[in-house]
Design a protein around this motif. Structure first.
Motif, PDB file in Angstrom:
ATOM      1  N   TYR A 133      30.745 -33.359-111.661  1.00  0.00           N
ATOM      2  CA  TYR A 133      30.378 -33.462-110.242  1.00  0.00           C
ATOM      3  C   TYR A 133      29.383 -34.596-110.024  1.00  0.00           C
ATOM      4  O   TYR A 133      29.532 -35.411-109.097  1.00  0.00           O
ATOM      5  N   LEU A 134      28.383 -34.690-110.899  1.00  0.00           N
ATOM      6  CA  LEU A 134      27.360 -35.723-110.756  1.00  0.00           C
ATOM      7  C   LEU A 134      27.889 -37.108-111.100  1.00  0.00           C
ATOM      8  O   LEU A 134      27.438 -38.108-110.527  1.00  0.00           O
ATOM      9  N   ASP A 135      28.854 -37.176-112.016  1.00  0.00           N
ATOM     10  CA  ASP A 135      29.394 -38.471-112.451  1.00  0.00           C
ATOM     11  C   ASP A 135      30.478 -39.025-111.525  1.00  0.00           C
ATOM     12  O   ASP A 135      30.833 -40.203-111.630  1.00  0.00           O
ATOM     13  N   HIS A 136      31.030 -38.196-110.647  1.00  0.00           N
ATOM     14  CA  HIS A 136      32.131 -38.643-109.777  1.00  0.00           C
ATOM     15  C   HIS A 136      31.861 -38.263-108.318  1.00  0.00           C
ATOM     16  O   HIS A 136      32.656 -37.555-107.685  1.00  0.00           O
ATOM     17  N   PRO A 137      30.751 -38.713-107.749  1.00  0.00           N
ATOM     18  CA  PRO A 137      30.393 -38.280-106.381  1.00  0.00           C
ATOM     19  C   PRO A 137      31.419 -38.669-105.320  1.00  0.00           C
ATOM     20  O   PRO A 137      31.640 -37.907-104.371  1.00  0.00           O
ATOM     21  N   ASP A 138      32.061 -39.825-105.474  1.00  0.00           N
ATOM     22  CA  ASP A 138      33.000 -40.273-104.440  1.00  0.00           C
ATOM     23  C   ASP A 138      34.231 -39.388-104.335  1.00  0.00           C
ATOM     24  O   ASP A 138      34.897 -39.365-103.292  1.00  0.00           O
ATOM     25  N   GLU A 139      34.567 -38.672-105.407  1.00  0.00           N
ATOM     26  CA  GLU A 139      35.715 -37.770-105.355  1.00  0.00           C
ATOM     27  C   GLU A 139      35.481 -36.598-104.413  1.00  0.00           C
ATOM     28  O   GLU A 139      36.426 -35.962-103.954  1.00  0.00           O
ATOM     29  N   PHE A 140      34.211 -36.316-104.123  1.00  0.00           N
ATOM     30  CA  PHE A 140      33.875 -35.124-103.344  1.00  0.00           C
ATOM     31  C   PHE A 140      33.246 -35.467-102.004  1.00  0.00           C
ATOM     32  O   PHE A 140      32.645 -34.628-101.362  1.00  0.00           O
ATOM     33  N   ARG A 141      33.434 -36.723-101.605  1.00  0.00           N
ATOM     34  CA  ARG A 141      32.928 -37.148-100.303  1.00  0.00           C
ATOM     35  C   ARG A 141      33.957 -36.803 -99.243  1.00  0.00           C
ATOM     36  O   ARG A 141      35.098 -37.244 -99.292  1.00  0.00           O
ATOM     37  N   ALA A 142      33.565 -35.971 -98.291  1.00  0.00           N
ATOM     38  CA  ALA A 142      34.489 -35.553 -97.235  1.00  0.00           C
ATOM     39  C   ALA A 142      34.802 -36.731 -96.317  1.00  0.00           C
ATOM     40  O   ALA A 142      33.942 -37.585 -96.063  1.00  0.00           O
ATOM     41  N   GLN A 143      36.036 -36.794 -95.844  1.00  0.00           N
ATOM     42  CA  GLN A 143      36.396 -37.844 -94.888  1.00  0.00           C
ATOM     43  C   GLN A 143      35.732 -37.558 -93.545  1.00  0.00           C
ATOM     44  O   GLN A 143      35.645 -36.415 -93.108  1.00  0.00           O
ATOM     45  N   GLU A 144      35.271 -38.615 -92.904  1.00  0.00           N
ATOM     46  CA  GLU A 144      34.670 -38.457 -91.584  1.00  0.00           C
ATOM     47  C   GLU A 144      35.786 -38.327 -90.558  1.00  0.00           C
ATOM     48  O   GLU A 144      36.702 -39.146 -90.515  1.00  0.00           O
ATOM     49  N   GLY A 145      35.724 -37.280 -89.772  1.00  0.00           N
ATOM     50  CA  GLY A 145      36.785 -37.072 -88.787  1.00  0.00           C
ATOM     51  C   GLY A 145      36.558 -35.817 -87.974  1.00  0.00           C
ATOM     52  O   GLY A 145      35.443 -35.287 -87.904  1.00  0.00           O
ATOM     53  N   VAL A 146      37.645 -35.332 -87.386  1.00  0.00           N
ATOM     54  CA  VAL A 146      37.545 -34.216 -86.454  1.00  0.00           C
ATOM     55  C   VAL A 146      38.804 -33.364 -86.525  1.00  0.00           C
ATOM     56  O   VAL A 146      39.907 -33.868 -86.770  1.00  0.00           O
ATOM     57  N   VAL A 147      38.619 -32.051 -86.345  1.00  0.00           N
ATOM     58  CA  VAL A 147      39.738 -31.110 -86.270  1.00  0.00           C
ATOM     59  C   VAL A 147      39.899 -30.712 -84.806  1.00  0.00           C
ATOM     60  O   VAL A 147      38.936 -30.289 -84.162  1.00  0.00           O
ATOM     61  N   LEU A 148      41.125 -30.863 -84.291  1.00  0.00           N
ATOM     62  CA  LEU A 148      41.357 -30.679 -82.848  1.00  0.00           C
ATOM     63  C   LEU A 148      42.435 -29.652 -82.528  1.00  0.00           C
ATOM     64  O   LEU A 148      43.351 -29.433 -83.306  1.00  0.00           O
ATOM     65  N   ARG A 149      42.281 -29.068 -81.341  1.00  0.00           N
ATOM     66  CA  ARG A 149      43.368 -28.390 -80.635  1.00  0.00           C
ATOM     67  C   ARG A 149      43.552 -29.137 -79.318  1.00  0.00           C
ATOM     68  O   ARG A 149      42.647 -29.844 -78.868  1.00  0.00           O
ATOM     69  N   HIS A 150      44.736 -28.963 -78.697  1.00  0.00           N
ATOM     70  CA  HIS A 150      44.902 -29.589 -77.385  1.00  0.00           C
ATOM     71  C   HIS A 150      45.847 -28.778 -76.522  1.00  0.00           C
ATOM     72  O   HIS A 150      46.604 -27.930 -76.995  1.00  0.00           O
ATOM     73  N   ILE A 151      45.754 -29.059 -75.235  1.00  0.00           N
ATOM     74  CA  ILE A 151      46.706 -28.539 -74.246  1.00  0.00           C
ATOM     75  C   ILE A 151      47.262 -29.763 -73.537  1.00  0.00           C
ATOM     76  O   ILE A 151      46.497 -30.612 -73.053  1.00  0.00           O
ATOM     77  N   LEU A 152      48.590 -29.875 -73.486  1.00  0.00           N
ATOM     78  CA  LEU A 152      49.220 -31.056 -72.899  1.00  0.00           C
ATOM     79  C   LEU A 152      49.891 -30.709 -71.579  1.00  0.00           C
ATOM     80  O   LEU A 152      50.673 -29.759 -71.488  1.00  0.00           O
ATOM     81  N   PHE A 153      49.559 -31.523 -70.572  1.00  0.00           N
ATOM     82  CA  PHE A 153      50.220 -31.470 -69.269  1.00  0.00           C
ATOM     83  C   PHE A 153      50.981 -32.788 -69.141  1.00  0.00           C
ATOM     84  O   PHE A 153      50.390 -33.819 -68.806  1.00  0.00           O
ATOM     85  N   PRO A 154      52.279 -32.804 -69.411  1.00  0.00           N
ATOM     86  CA  PRO A 154      53.014 -34.074 -69.456  1.00  0.00           C
ATOM     87  C   PRO A 154      53.119 -34.743 -68.089  1.00  0.00           C
ATOM     88  O   PRO A 154      53.056 -34.083 -67.050  1.00  0.00           O
TER      89      PRO A 154
END
Length: 290
Positions: A133-154
């Protein structure tokens, strides 16, 4: 090989199958040197297979018909195909169903043998996990982003201004309904005109910068759990809910301990299997006439 033999015809059959499955050059397009090297590689695999099978027989390790059937059922389930579709795919690879069952049997026997002779003797310590874990920090770096739901009105194409205005008002009404207590997934199932409606509007994870500019702007200042104002895109008017935001921070050790342990376990098993295979060859009587 000890008390057994690999015939020229068996080697040729394995050679042809290897070429077909890997898309190697046809014999006429291959130099004699390359052909001999490839034959030697296929022969080495056959020798290993024979030695492993011989060891398994002496050790009483076998795979039952029931285990083979269950393994094939798992293959069908993972691939979402029927048995007939599997047989058609095998036919394209010039492989009969019985030959395929034989391959599955060999895989099961090998897996049992590895479990007994190798895996059961492997122990991954907490210290090894922590060091990795200490020798490979980049393997455990979470991606920056967002989890979404949506409602679509076409919206129609092109949308008339009055239609856009009316649709935005409807989206705002639904947003207020959500703010007043209606769960977003329930509102999505009721109002969204999108295939994701059945999953409560679930869109999943998006890396930072991967959304359309309109969506990025619409959720820019939202905290987790908040719902956007109506956002217009080429698809229509959206209501977006931020379920989770992830940063580029390194995930805690306890969150990734299991995956590190499995990785180290697999690497150790592969190394020990290679050593075991070499020892098996060393103690075998092998003569090659090629």
């Amino acid at each position: 090989i000890n008390d057994s033999a690999i015939t020229q015809s068996e080697l040729q059959e394995a050679f042809d199958l290897y070429q077909h499955q890997t898309g190697q050059q046809t014999p006429g397009m291959m130099s004699e040197r390359d052909r001999t090297a490839l034959q030697r590689r296929v022969l080495e695999d056959l020798v290993d297979k024979s030695l492993i099978e011989g060891f398994a027989v002496k050790a009483g390790i076998e795979a039952s018909e029931e285990e083979i059937n269950r393994a094939i059922e798992e293959v069908l389930a993972r691939a979402h195909i029927s048995e007939d579709e599997l047989k058609q795919a095998l036919q394209k690879d010039n492989l009969s169903y019985e030959e395929y069952r034989g391959q599955i049997r060999d895989q099961l026997v090998k897996a049992k043998m590895i479990q007994r002779e190798i895996r059961s003797h492997i122990n991954i310590t907490d210290k090894q996990i922590e060091e990795y874990y200490l020798d490979h920090p980049d393997e455990f770096r979470a991606q920056e982003g967002v989890v979404l739901r949506h409602i679509l009105f076409p919206l129609p194409h092109p949308p008339a201004p009055e239609v856009v205005d009316a649709t935005e008002k409807e989206a705002s009404r639904v947003r207020q309904e959500i703010l007043d207590g209606t769960p977003f997934p329930e509102a999505a199932r009721q109002y969204s005109n999108d295939p994701t409606a059945g999953q409560g509007g679930w869109l999943g994870f998006f890396r930072k910068g991967s959304l359309s500019p309109e969506m990025e702007a619409g959720i820019a200042n939202l905290a987790e759990g908040e719902v956007s104002e109506p956002v217009q895109t080429a698809l229509g008017i959206h209501l977006l809910k931020v379920e989770e935001r992830t940063t580029g921070d390194i995930r805690p050790l306890e969150k990734v301990r299991g995956s590190i342990q499995e990785k180290l376990y697999e690497e150790a098993a592969e190394r020990q299997f290679e050593e075991w295979r070499k020892e098996l060859r060393k103690n075998a009587h092998i003569e090659v006439f090629l």
